[in-house]
Design a protein around this motif. Structure first.
Motif, short mmCIF file in Angstrom:
data_model
loop_
_atom_site.label_atom_id
_atom_site.label_comp_id
_atom_site.label_asym_id
_atom_site.label_seq_id
_atom_site.Cartn_x
_atom_site.Cartn_y
_atom_site.Cartn_z
N LEU A 41 44.06 25.75 35.52
CA LEU A 41 44.24 27.04 35.55
C LEU A 41 45.19 27.29 36.75
O LEU A 41 44.71 26.59 37.84
N ARG B 283 51.04 25.83 31.10
CA ARG B 283 51.44 25.62 29.64
C ARG B 283 50.81 24.73 28.96
O ARG B 283 50.65 24.77 27.60
N GLU B 284 50.48 23.56 29.62
CA GLU B 284 49.92 22.31 28.79
C GLU B 284 48.49 22.25 28.66
O GLU B 284 47.91 21.61 28.33
N ARG B 285 47.80 23.52 29.41
CA ARG B 285 46.27 23.88 28.95
C ARG B 285 45.62 22.80 29.63
O ARG B 285 44.43 22.39 29.16
N GLU B 286 46.00 22.03 30.84
CA GLU B 286 45.60 21.07 31.67
C GLU B 286 44.98 21.72 32.76
O GLU B 286 44.08 20.84 33.51
N HIS C 91 47.81 35.78 26.37
CA HIS C 91 46.82 34.88 26.91
C HIS C 91 45.41 35.53 26.67
O HIS C 91 44.22 34.77 26.37
N GLU D 108 43.95 35.42 23.14
CA GLU D 108 43.65 34.01 22.84
C GLU D 108 42.46 33.38 23.41
O GLU D 108 41.48 32.76 23.00
N HIS D 109 42.43 33.64 24.89
CA HIS D 109 41.24 33.12 25.63
C HIS D 109 40.22 34.05 26.44
O HIS D 109 39.20 33.45 26.90
N HIS E 116 45.81 29.61 31.98
CA HIS E 116 46.04 28.23 31.68
C HIS E 116 47.51 28.15 32.01
O HIS E 116 48.34 28.68 32.06
#
Length: 366
Positions: A94, A89-92, A60, A63-64, A87
């Motif tokens: 934090l 898992r669905e990146r919707e 993570h 990547e971010h 994030h």
């Protein structure tokens, strides 16, 4: 390319990026049954499982450019635990997380670091809803999230829908739980709104309510306690006129119930020589929610908006005798001027007008 890793600091603590060298701390924290008194089924059954969790946390970061970090004592450098946001898992959204080594429980470290991390996420993060989940009987964990600014919404029961929270949050919060235990609870941080035009009627009424409540609680927002609502409304109209003319921007926080819980304006100057500067004014938070980190979260949102608008230098003035200059100093502001007696509350009550400033572009003020 991922942004450069950030280190978040508080009065006592430093949260730095997680690395491979933190293997032993991570594995110890996540395989110790004593760390999971409220959810014994969630402890990693072996080192390999904990190592898999560590690998995902490191990925993570790669990547971010943000994620779970190691909490260290600023004075000694000792590693005390792990905390951060990642994030979902669905990146919707934090997710806020904190876990300290058992010798450091009861020192108030959780609230201290959580307050800083949520503010940092609002200022620098991807702009997604910030949530946390906890066992319903883990009151200390719930209080930590609440003191960081999150609001307890309720239990993540099947088919529950919390406004402002992706459905996956509740679903995943209970996914690994045994069927016979109470559902975990979900908490949500305030959302940020930016208004560049005059407010719609419902929002204006809420802003006016907040401003009057702040006045009556003794807040330094332009009036004295008991100021008529009509006078505050006239001042609000003047600010809305500035917004309509492009000379001011309002930044507000909405609570989980969609009420306006904090508000401030950025004001600009028509002089092109001062186009890189903005002044923050009328900084106010709901007096009924004091101690909930709202001032810090509001200023984090203000700084984010300022940077996005190209602001390099932020300024504000505070009223002497309130002690609020210490709050702004903690956010990186420095006193750059003081006018003794510059604010007159009454014939026998004059206060200093204190001017403070900080850079938003990473450069030193001096």
């Amino acid at each position: 390319m991922a942004p450069s890793p950030r280190t978040v600091t508080t009065a006592r603590l430093r949260v730095r990026p997680l690395t491979d060298a933190d293997h032993d701390l991570w594995v110890r924290l996540h395989t110790d049954p004593a760390q999971y008194p409220f959810a014994p089924w969630a402890v990693a059954p072996d080192a390999a499982t904990a190592e898999g969790m560590l690998e995902r946390a490191l990925t993570h970061w790669a990547e971010h450019g943000f994620g779970y970090g190691v909490v260290e004592d600023r004075a000694s450098g000792e590693a005390l635990g792990v905390a951060g946001l990642i994030h979902g898992r669905e990146r919707e959204h934090l997710n806020l997380y904190y876990r300290f080594d058992r010798p450091h429980h009861g020192r108030g470290l959780g609230p201290e670091v959580a307050r800083a991390l949520v503010a940092d996420a609002i200022e620098h993060g991807p702009g997604l809803p910030i949530t946390a989940t906890a066992r319903p009987d883990h009151r200390a964990s719930i209080r930590t999230a609440e003191r960081a600014g999150l609001t307890l919404l309720g239990a993540a029961k099947p088919d529950v829908v919390f406004p402002g929270v992706p459905r996956a949050v509740a679903e995943r919060a209970r996914a690994a739980d045994p069927a016979d235990v109470p559902a975990p609870v979900v908490l949500l941080a305030p959302s940020v709104e930016v208004h560049r035009e005059p407010f719609d009627a419902p929002t204006r009424e809420q802003v006016l309510d907040l401003w009057c409540a702040t006045n009556d609680a003794g807040g330094a927002v332009g009036f004295v306690p008991g100021a008529p609502r009509s006078a505050v409304s006239a001042a609000l109209a003047a600010h809305e006129e500035q917004m309509g003319a492009g000379r001011a921007v309002a930044v507000l926080l909405r609570g989980a119930d969609r009420s306006v819980v904090a508000l401030a304006w950025w004001g600009g100057d028509a002089n092109p020589l001062r186009a890189h500067r903005r002044t923050a004014y009328r900084v106010m938070t709901d007096p009924q929610r004091r101690g909930r980190n709202l001032g810090r979260l509001l200023m984090a949102a203000m700084h984010r908006v300022g940077r996005e608008d190209g602001v390099a230098l932020a300024e504000l003035t505070v009223r002497g005798g309130t002690g609020v200059e210490a709050f702004y100093a903690g956010l990186g502001y420095t006193e750059v001027g003081r006018l003794p007696g510059g604010i007159r509350l009454s014939e026998d009550d004059e206060r200093d007008e204190i001017r403070m400033a900080r850079r938003l572009d990473g450069r030193p003020l001096s």
